[in-house]
Design a protein around this motif. Structure first.
Motif, PDB file in Angstrom:
ATOM      1  N   THR A 203       4.944  -3.239 -13.067  1.00 23.30           N
ATOM      2  CA  THR A 203       5.519  -2.955 -11.754  1.00 23.30           C
ATOM      3  C   THR A 203       4.422  -2.615 -10.760  1.00 23.30           C
ATOM      4  O   THR A 203       3.294  -2.270 -11.130  1.00 23.30           O
ATOM      5  N   GLU A 204       4.783  -2.680  -9.492  1.00 26.23           N
ATOM      6  CA  GLU A 204       3.820  -2.347  -8.438  1.00 26.23           C
ATOM      7  C   GLU A 204       3.348  -0.898  -8.571  1.00 26.23           C
ATOM      8  O   GLU A 204       2.161  -0.606  -8.440  1.00 26.23           O
TER       9      GLU A 204
ATOM     10  N   ASN B   8      -0.790   3.145  -9.654  1.00 23.73           N
ATOM     11  CA  ASN B   8      -1.152   4.383 -10.353  1.00 23.73           C
ATOM     12  C   ASN B   8      -2.312   4.167 -11.313  1.00 23.73           C
ATOM     13  O   ASN B   8      -3.174   5.044 -11.471  1.00 23.73           O
ATOM     14  N   ARG B   9      -2.352   3.009 -11.934  1.00 26.15           N
ATOM     15  CA  ARG B   9      -3.440   2.739 -12.873  1.00 26.15           C
ATOM     16  C   ARG B   9      -4.776   2.625 -12.135  1.00 26.15           C
ATOM     17  O   ARG B   9      -5.796   3.161 -12.592  1.00 26.15           O
ATOM     18  N   VAL B  10      -4.781   1.949 -10.995  1.00 25.20           N
ATOM     19  CA  VAL B  10      -6.021   1.849 -10.220  1.00 25.20           C
ATOM     20  C   VAL B  10      -6.443   3.225  -9.715  1.00 25.20           C
ATOM     21  O   VAL B  10      -7.633   3.573  -9.746  1.00 25.20           O
ATOM     22  N   ALA B  11      -5.496   4.028  -9.272  1.00 18.84           N
ATOM     23  CA  ALA B  11      -5.819   5.373  -8.792  1.00 18.84           C
ATOM     24  C   ALA B  11      -6.478   6.195  -9.890  1.00 18.84           C
ATOM     25  O   ALA B  11      -7.439   6.928  -9.630  1.00 18.84           O
TER      26      ALA B  11
ATOM     27  N   LEU C 267      -8.990   9.041  -8.441  1.00 23.34           N
ATOM     28  CA  LEU C 267      -8.265   9.595  -7.311  1.00 23.34           C
ATOM     29  C   LEU C 267      -7.075  10.427  -7.771  1.00 23.34           C
ATOM     30  O   LEU C 267      -6.681  11.370  -7.103  1.00 23.34           O
ATOM     31  N   ALA C 268      -6.509  10.022  -8.918  1.00 20.73           N
ATOM     32  CA  ALA C 268      -5.339  10.724  -9.474  1.00 20.73           C
ATOM     33  C   ALA C 268      -5.705  11.314 -10.818  1.00 20.73           C
ATOM     34  O   ALA C 268      -6.493  10.723 -11.568  1.00 20.73           O
ATOM     35  N   GLY C 269      -5.136  12.446 -11.143  1.00 19.63           N
ATOM     36  CA  GLY C 269      -5.421  13.086 -12.413  1.00 19.63           C
ATOM     37  C   GLY C 269      -4.772  12.349 -13.570  1.00 19.63           C
ATOM     38  O   GLY C 269      -3.847  11.592 -13.397  1.00 19.63           O
TER      39      GLY C 269
END
Length: 202
Positions: free
Chosen positions: A186-187, A192-195, A200-202
């Motif tokens: 999904t988009e 979220n995976r790239v972040a 950028l994301a924990g």
């Protein structure tokens, strides 16, 4: 001088623009879309530094997409050969920090030497099914092919060329961050995976 840049490269129709735009909004990043400056960079190029671009511009649509094999299209397409990449670097150096850059022009062998942190770059490699579905959903499946005298054959040539380009990227990204993008993803999952890869994301 480019440690403020997050890079998203990859094959056509792999979700680069969508992911970059959403990350820019979510994490207050400046967005740099290489597709949007193609025309400007082409105008600034000369035949001496961009010979393939000059040859491409001299062709009509049938000569570009019908009269040549997908293999020749791949080998001679100016952006796939890195022509104009120096303009991208100049633009990014002049931009406020931080920035997320995206586009098919971000070739692994050109970006790799600029990375102070390898986590700041990722390449999205779409499957053939994902690529075709992406083109169809955004309404530009026939945008180029429809301007030739044989749109169906031109589309086959374009899709074959893009598939080979993605295969080439797969070889060139050994040791770099890569995400294989297929229709099951999904988009939100992709964003979220790239972040997470970028830290950028924990």
């Amino acid at each position: 001088m480019l440690d403020h840049v997050y890079w998203i490269g990859g094959g056509s129709g792999g979700g680069k623009s969508t992911v970059a735009r959403r990350l820019a909004d979510a994490y207050d990043l400046r967005l740099y879309v290489t597709d949007e400056v193609m025309g400007e960079h082409a105008r600034r190029s000369t035949p001496a530094d961009s010979p393939q671009l000059s040859r491409f511009l001299a062709m009509d649509m049938d000569q570009r997409w019908l009269d040549r094999t997908p293999e020749v299209m791949l080998e001679t397409f100016h952006w796939f050969r890195g022509e104009g990449f120096g303009f991208i670097v100049d633009d990014l150096r002049a931009m406020p920090r931080p920035v997320i850059a995206e586009g098919l022009r971000l070739l692994p062998h050109l970006v790799r030497p600029l990375l102070s942190d390898p986590r700041h770059a990722v390449w999205l490699l779409p499957t053939a099914d994902f690529r075709r579905a992406a083109f169809a959903s955004r309404g530009d499946l026939w945008k180029i092919a429809g301007r030739t005298s044989d749109p169906e054959r031109a589309l086959r040539n374009l899709l074959a060329r893009d598939r080979m380009f993605t295969d080439r990227l797969r070889e060139q990204t050994k040791g770099l961050q890569v995400i294989e993008v297929d229709p099951r993803m999904t988009e939100d999952e992709l964003v979220n995976r790239v972040a997470r890869l970028f830290g950028l994301a924990g």
